[in-house]
Design a protein around this motif. Structure first.
Motif, PDB file in Angstrom:
ATOM      1  N   ARG A 202      22.597  45.605  29.333  1.00 40.91           N
ATOM      2  CA  ARG A 202      23.859  45.303  30.003  1.00 40.91           C
ATOM      3  C   ARG A 202      23.639  44.220  31.069  1.00 40.91           C
ATOM      4  O   ARG A 202      22.625  44.219  31.766  1.00 40.91           O
ATOM      5  CB  ARG A 202      24.403  46.578  30.652  1.00 40.91           C
ATOM      6  CG  ARG A 202      25.743  46.424  31.349  1.00 40.91           C
ATOM      7  CD  ARG A 202      26.213  47.748  31.931  1.00 40.91           C
ATOM      8  NE  ARG A 202      25.412  48.147  33.087  1.00 40.91           N
ATOM      9  CZ  ARG A 202      24.532  49.114  33.087  1.00 40.91           C
ATOM     10  NH1 ARG A 202      24.278  49.800  31.986  1.00 40.91           N
ATOM     11  NH2 ARG A 202      23.855  49.413  34.190  1.00 40.91           N
ATOM     12  N   ILE A 203      24.589  43.329  31.212  1.00 43.53           N
ATOM     13  CA  ILE A 203      24.535  42.310  32.265  1.00 43.53           C
ATOM     14  C   ILE A 203      25.144  42.935  33.523  1.00 43.53           C
ATOM     15  O   ILE A 203      26.356  42.920  33.734  1.00 43.53           O
ATOM     16  CB  ILE A 203      25.289  41.035  31.878  1.00 43.53           C
ATOM     17  CG1 ILE A 203      24.747  40.458  30.577  1.00 43.53           C
ATOM     18  CG2 ILE A 203      25.172  39.995  32.996  1.00 43.53           C
ATOM     19  CD1 ILE A 203      25.514  39.243  30.078  1.00 43.53           C
ATOM     20  N   THR A 226      29.216  43.677  33.520  1.00 42.06           N
ATOM     21  CA  THR A 226      30.075  44.369  34.475  1.00 42.06           C
ATOM     22  C   THR A 226      30.931  43.331  35.196  1.00 42.06           C
ATOM     23  O   THR A 226      30.617  42.129  35.206  1.00 42.06           O
ATOM     24  CB  THR A 226      29.259  45.152  35.517  1.00 42.06           C
ATOM     25  OG1 THR A 226      28.532  44.222  36.343  1.00 42.06           O
ATOM     26  CG2 THR A 226      28.299  46.111  34.822  1.00 42.06           C
ATOM     27  N   HIS A 227      32.004  43.802  35.831  1.00 40.88           N
ATOM     28  CA  HIS A 227      32.910  42.870  36.493  1.00 40.88           C
ATOM     29  C   HIS A 227      32.240  42.186  37.675  1.00 40.88           C
ATOM     30  O   HIS A 227      32.411  40.979  37.890  1.00 40.88           O
ATOM     31  CB  HIS A 227      34.168  43.611  36.958  1.00 40.88           C
ATOM     32  CG  HIS A 227      35.209  42.695  37.512  1.00 40.88           C
ATOM     33  ND1 HIS A 227      35.529  42.650  38.846  1.00 40.88           N
ATOM     34  CD2 HIS A 227      35.996  41.756  36.909  1.00 40.88           C
ATOM     35  CE1 HIS A 227      36.469  41.747  39.056  1.00 40.88           C
ATOM     36  NE2 HIS A 227      36.777  41.181  37.901  1.00 40.88           N
ATOM     37  N   LEU A 228      31.462  42.937  38.458  1.00 45.34           N
ATOM     38  CA  LEU A 228      30.765  42.331  39.593  1.00 45.34           C
ATOM     39  C   LEU A 228      29.783  41.270  39.117  1.00 45.34           C
ATOM     40  O   LEU A 228      29.653  40.205  39.742  1.00 45.34           O
ATOM     41  CB  LEU A 228      30.031  43.397  40.403  1.00 45.34           C
ATOM     42  CG  LEU A 228      29.213  42.896  41.597  1.00 45.34           C
ATOM     43  CD1 LEU A 228      30.070  42.083  42.559  1.00 45.34           C
ATOM     44  CD2 LEU A 228      28.548  44.066  42.327  1.00 45.34           C
ATOM     45  N   ALA A 229      29.103  41.522  38.009  1.00 46.04           N
ATOM     46  CA  ALA A 229      28.167  40.529  37.474  1.00 46.04           C
ATOM     47  C   ALA A 229      28.900  39.240  37.126  1.00 46.04           C
ATOM     48  O   ALA A 229      28.400  38.135  37.387  1.00 46.04           O
ATOM     49  CB  ALA A 229      27.460  41.087  36.245  1.00 46.04           C
ATOM     50  N   THR A 239      26.310  30.736  33.140  1.00 47.99           N
ATOM     51  CA  THR A 239      27.066  31.058  31.934  1.00 47.99           C
ATOM     52  C   THR A 239      26.592  32.410  31.407  1.00 47.99           C
ATOM     53  O   THR A 239      25.443  32.557  30.994  1.00 47.99           O
ATOM     54  CB  THR A 239      26.873  29.984  30.859  1.00 47.99           C
ATOM     55  OG1 THR A 239      27.345  28.730  31.368  1.00 47.99           O
ATOM     56  CG2 THR A 239      27.637  30.329  29.586  1.00 47.99           C
ATOM     57  N   ALA A 240      27.472  33.397  31.455  1.00 43.77           N
ATOM     58  CA  ALA A 240      27.151  34.740  30.980  1.00 43.77           C
ATOM     59  C   ALA A 240      27.793  34.956  29.614  1.00 43.77           C
ATOM     60  O   ALA A 240      29.008  34.842  29.470  1.00 43.77           O
ATOM     61  CB  ALA A 240      27.655  35.788  31.964  1.00 43.77           C
ATOM     62  N   VAL A 241      26.960  35.251  28.633  1.00 44.21           N
ATOM     63  CA  VAL A 241      27.426  35.453  27.263  1.00 44.21           C
ATOM     64  C   VAL A 241      27.024  36.862  26.830  1.00 44.21           C
ATOM     65  O   VAL A 241      25.839  37.212  26.874  1.00 44.21           O
ATOM     66  CB  VAL A 241      26.824  34.418  26.297  1.00 44.21           C
ATOM     67  CG1 VAL A 241      27.430  34.560  24.900  1.00 44.21           C
ATOM     68  CG2 VAL A 241      27.033  33.002  26.832  1.00 44.21           C
ATOM     69  N   TYR A 252      31.831  34.556  28.864  1.00 46.19           N
ATOM     70  CA  TYR A 252      32.650  35.060  29.961  1.00 46.19           C
ATOM     71  C   TYR A 252      32.823  34.059  31.100  1.00 46.19           C
ATOM     72  O   TYR A 252      33.862  34.057  31.757  1.00 46.19           O
ATOM     73  CB  TYR A 252      32.023  36.351  30.513  1.00 46.19           C
ATOM     74  CG  TYR A 252      32.084  37.507  29.554  1.00 46.19           C
ATOM     75  CD1 TYR A 252      33.223  38.311  29.457  1.00 46.19           C
ATOM     76  CD2 TYR A 252      31.005  37.806  28.728  1.00 46.19           C
ATOM     77  CE1 TYR A 252      33.289  39.372  28.577  1.00 46.19           C
ATOM     78  CE2 TYR A 252      31.056  38.875  27.843  1.00 46.19           C
ATOM     79  CZ  TYR A 252      32.202  39.654  27.767  1.00 46.19           C
ATOM     80  OH  TYR A 252      32.260  40.698  26.880  1.00 46.19           O
ATOM     81  N   THR A 253      31.804  33.256  31.363  1.00 40.87           N
ATOM     82  CA  THR A 253      31.875  32.357  32.519  1.00 40.87           C
ATOM     83  C   THR A 253      31.294  30.989  32.156  1.00 40.87           C
ATOM     84  O   THR A 253      30.428  30.882  31.291  1.00 40.87           O
ATOM     85  CB  THR A 253      31.079  32.923  33.715  1.00 40.87           C
ATOM     86  OG1 THR A 253      29.719  33.126  33.317  1.00 40.87           O
ATOM     87  CG2 THR A 253      31.676  34.251  34.181  1.00 40.87           C
TER      88      THR A 253
END
Length: 269
Positions: A202-203, A226-229, A239-241, A252-253
């Motif tokens: 999990r990120i 997670t939302h905080l991440a 960049t979170a994938v 996601y970002t």
């Protein structure tokens, strides 16, 4: 079997039948870290790549910045101690009560945010990769997950470029796996400018912060964030994938680091 595993006798029940078999189980190993003669922390980890783990942990906690900050390191794997001597004394803020860092990855938020405040950094890398490269890298990463395939009880992290996977580390604790990679980067003097991190778990905010400390701008995971991440990923230019599985993934970002389309479907990138 290797140092990361132990064999145990089990009774397996399957399809209404039972059998006596031997099963390979992930090893759990406590390592107490001594810094400048003082007990600093005890980490519960997998008992390999311990030197990289110590370097990465100290860097992640802001105790060192480079491998050259460590004057001497010796590890007594039989007794479970790592003895580290630094070129400088520990700061008062670094001298806290002994910390026990469990393999479940739980920590006091007040503890790890204290060090994150001075070590987390906005990532400046502009490395971009194609969506198909992301899927290929995750496939290669999964093929190298030998310890997970044997035990089902570890996390894995990999370092890659768009060209391919360069190395992987495994540990029962996801933060340990990341620290082993960080220590490897420091000890091998590896530039992280064009690097990608591939992760099995999990990120979380802790994972995201460790990635930022390595200065790497692209994180691929087969699991969820997670939302905080994601808030941190936005702020730190990472960049979170997530859910990189089969022929799909969620970016996601900072979507500009991923280019190209998988298919013509509307839900493709």
């Amino acid at each position: 079997m290797n140092k990361n595993t132990k064999m145990v006798d089990i009774v397996r029940y399957q399809n209404g039948l039972c059998s006596h078999e031997a099963d390979e189980i992930a090893e759990e190993f406590p390592l107490t870290l001594m810094v400048n003669g003082e007990e600093f922390a005890t980490m519960v980890c997998s008992p390999t790549n311990l030197e990289h783990l110590v370097y990465g942990f100290l860097a992640s906690e802001g105790v060192i910045r480079t491998a050259q900050d460590v004057k001497q390191l010796s590890i007594d794997s039989e007794k479970g101690f790592a003895y580290t001597e630094l070129h400088k004394p520990l700061n008062v803020s670094e001298k806290t009560d002994k910390r026990w860092i469990g393999s479940c990855c739980g920590k006091s938020r007040s503890f790890y945010f204290q060090s994150d405040a001075k070590t987390a950094k906005t990532v400046m890398s502009q490395t971009a990769v194609s969506s198909s490269d992301c899927l290929s890298l995750m496939n290669a990463f999964q093929e190298h997950a030998d310890l997970f395939h044997k035990t089902g009880g570890v996390h894995q992290v990999g370092l890659a470029t768009a060209v391919g996977l360069e190395c992987t580390f495994a540990d029962i604790g996801r933060h340990n796996a990341l620290d082993k990679l960080y220590g490897y980067i420091l000890n091998k003097h590896i530039s992280t400018k064009n690097k990608i991190i591939i992760f099995s778990g999990r990120i979380s905010s802790e994972v995201l912060l460790k990635v930022s400390k390595m200065g790497i701008g692209l994180l691929l995971s087969k699991s969820a964030p997670t939302h905080l991440a994601l808030q941190l990923a936005h702020d730190l230019n990472i960049t979170a994938v997530g859910f990189v599985r089969g022929n799909r993934m969620n970016v996601y970002t900072h979507h500009d680091r991923i280019y190209g389309q998988l298919h013509d479907k509307k839900d493709s990138l």
